[in-house]
Design a protein around this motif. Sequence first.
Motif, PDB file in Angstrom:
ATOM      1  N   LEU A  25       0.831  -1.205   0.000  1.00 43.43           N
ATOM      2  CA  LEU A  25       0.000   0.000   0.000  1.00 43.43           C
ATOM      3  C   LEU A  25       0.865   1.255   0.000  1.00 43.43           C
ATOM      4  CD1 LEU A  25      -2.734  -1.106   2.555  1.00 43.43           C
ATOM      5  CD2 LEU A  25      -3.125  -0.584   0.141  1.00 43.43           C
ATOM      6  N   LYS A  26       1.879   1.278   0.828  1.00 40.86           N
ATOM      7  CA  LYS A  26       2.739   2.458   0.913  1.00 40.86           C
ATOM      8  C   LYS A  26       3.475   2.693  -0.400  1.00 40.86           C
ATOM      9  CE  LYS A  26       3.335   2.597   5.938  1.00 40.86           C
ATOM     10  NZ  LYS A  26       2.706   3.931   6.082  1.00 40.86           N
ATOM     11  N   ASN A  27       3.826   1.609  -1.089  1.00 42.27           N
ATOM     12  CA  ASN A  27       4.453   1.758  -2.404  1.00 42.27           C
ATOM     13  C   ASN A  27       3.482   2.347  -3.422  1.00 42.27           C
ATOM     14  OD1 ASN A  27       6.938   0.756  -1.611  1.00 42.27           O
ATOM     15  ND2 ASN A  27       6.501  -1.352  -2.240  1.00 42.27           N
ATOM     16  N   ARG A  28       2.172   2.205  -3.147  1.00 43.01           N
ATOM     17  CA  ARG A  28       1.149   2.814  -3.992  1.00 43.01           C
ATOM     18  C   ARG A  28       0.745   4.190  -3.464  1.00 43.01           C
ATOM     19  NH1 ARG A  28       1.833   1.665  -8.446  1.00 43.01           N
ATOM     20  NH2 ARG A  28      -0.029   2.916  -8.828  1.00 43.01           N
ATOM     21  N   GLY A  29       1.487   4.705  -2.492  1.00 40.14           N
ATOM     22  CA  GLY A  29       1.215   6.045  -1.968  1.00 40.14           C
ATOM     23  C   GLY A  29       0.030   6.102  -1.027  1.00 40.14           C
ATOM     24  N   LEU A  30      -0.352   4.953  -0.452  1.00 43.04           N
ATOM     25  CA  LEU A  30      -1.551   4.886   0.385  1.00 43.04           C
ATOM     26  C   LEU A  30      -1.233   4.450   1.801  1.00 43.04           C
ATOM     27  CD1 LEU A  30      -3.924   3.068  -2.131  1.00 43.04           C
ATOM     28  CD2 LEU A  30      -3.858   5.516  -1.626  1.00 43.04           C
ATOM     29  N   GLU A  31      -2.013   4.954   2.731  1.00 44.05           N
ATOM     30  CA  GLU A  31      -1.966   4.492   4.105  1.00 44.05           C
ATOM     31  C   GLU A  31      -3.055   3.445   4.316  1.00 44.05           C
ATOM     32  OE1 GLU A  31       0.199   5.217   6.495  1.00 44.05           O
ATOM     33  OE2 GLU A  31       1.322   6.483   5.091  1.00 44.05           O
ATOM     34  N   PRO A  32      -2.800   2.431   5.130  1.00 46.71           N
ATOM     35  CA  PRO A  32      -3.852   1.442   5.411  1.00 46.71           C
ATOM     36  C   PRO A  32      -5.034   2.101   6.111  1.00 46.71           C
ATOM     37  CG  PRO A  32      -1.694   0.707   6.206  1.00 46.71           C
ATOM     38  CD  PRO A  32      -1.542   2.142   5.825  1.00 46.71           C
ATOM     39  N   SER A 115      -6.565   7.502  -3.021  1.00 39.96           N
ATOM     40  CA  SER A 115      -5.482   8.461  -3.259  1.00 39.96           C
ATOM     41  C   SER A 115      -5.973   9.890  -3.098  1.00 39.96           C
ATOM     42  CB  SER A 115      -4.897   8.271  -4.663  1.00 39.96           C
ATOM     43  OG  SER A 115      -4.243   7.026  -4.781  1.00 39.96           O
ATOM     44  N   ILE A 116      -7.108  10.191  -3.723  1.00 35.18           N
ATOM     45  CA  ILE A 116      -7.646  11.550  -3.645  1.00 35.18           C
ATOM     46  C   ILE A 116      -8.176  11.847  -2.250  1.00 35.18           C
ATOM     47  CG2 ILE A 116      -9.463  13.086  -4.504  1.00 35.18           C
ATOM     48  CD1 ILE A 116      -9.151  11.733  -7.225  1.00 35.18           C
ATOM     49  N   TYR A 117      -8.869  10.867  -1.650  1.00 35.12           N
ATOM     50  CA  TYR A 117      -9.426  11.089  -0.315  1.00 35.12           C
ATOM     51  C   TYR A 117      -8.324  11.307   0.713  1.00 35.12           C
ATOM     52  CZ  TYR A 117     -11.772  10.401   4.115  1.00 35.12           C
ATOM     53  OH  TYR A 117     -12.224  10.583   5.386  1.00 35.12           O
ATOM     54  N   GLN A 118      -7.301  10.445   0.691  1.00 33.39           N
ATOM     55  CA  GLN A 118      -6.224  10.572   1.667  1.00 33.39           C
ATOM     56  C   GLN A 118      -5.384  11.824   1.430  1.00 33.39           C
ATOM     57  OE1 GLN A 118      -3.891   6.996   2.237  1.00 33.39           O
ATOM     58  NE2 GLN A 118      -5.706   5.674   2.321  1.00 33.39           N
ATOM     59  N   GLY A 119      -5.410  12.336   0.206  1.00 30.57           N
ATOM     60  CA  GLY A 119      -4.638  13.535  -0.099  1.00 30.57           C
ATOM     61  C   GLY A 119      -5.408  14.823   0.089  1.00 30.57           C
ATOM     62  N   SER A 120      -6.715  14.708   0.426  1.00 29.55           N
ATOM     63  CA  SER A 120      -7.526  15.930   0.474  1.00 29.55           C
ATOM     64  C   SER A 120      -8.663  15.902   1.483  1.00 29.55           C
ATOM     65  CB  SER A 120      -8.149  16.168  -0.901  1.00 29.55           C
ATOM     66  OG  SER A 120      -9.082  15.135  -1.195  1.00 29.55           O
TER      67      SER A 120
END
Length: 214
Positions: A25-32, A115-120
């Motif tokens: 997940l982290k390699n995909r730029g995401l937090e669990p 990605s969008i939710y965790q970034g915004s």
Amino acid sequence: MITTEDIGKITKAVKPLPDLAIKYLKNRGLEPTTDMGFIYEHKINDLQTPKLSISLPIRSLTGKIQGYEFRPISKLASDRYSKTFTDNLIAVYNIRNKNFSQKVIATEGIFDCESIYQGSNLNVIALLKATPANHILHILAFMYIEIRLVLDSDVVGLKGAKNIKKFFKEFYPDIEVIMYNISDYTKNKNIKDPNDLKVKDPSGFKKLIKDLQK
């Protein structure tokens, strides 16, 4: 046919994310997230889940799990995403009663949505396909007054976005539909979706988020 009982059995088989899945997940730029789980391997009737997969629950408007998407963490070419739904599911990720608002951002895939939710922290849903069924679009029409489409910038995604926009123009002309093309935010022609943009072109992703926050 997958039943609600089958979904319940899958839910019981879901385990906490191991370190390998968290690294993926982290390699995909995401937090669990608390919703994400892990399936080592599970079989119900004719359903065989992919081995070593992150399980992503698809919930009804009331929050009840009625389906799953499984995302294998293996790099084997034979491993593919797999979706399992009950017949009565509104097949949209992250759509619930609490999401009712004036505006919504709609992506194609779940990782794009996250990605969008965790970034915004914006209101984001995933349609799970470029061209969702009409009854899904009718439901969105009763929930939102503005829909911002951030679908994949490949042929299928662009066509899907145009079809969705055409649908709302015909049946719900008062609802504004805005299309965002990922290719407008990067010079890398291999980047086709928001998650790839976040991982491979962070500055382009920040520009996308800034536009979506307007």
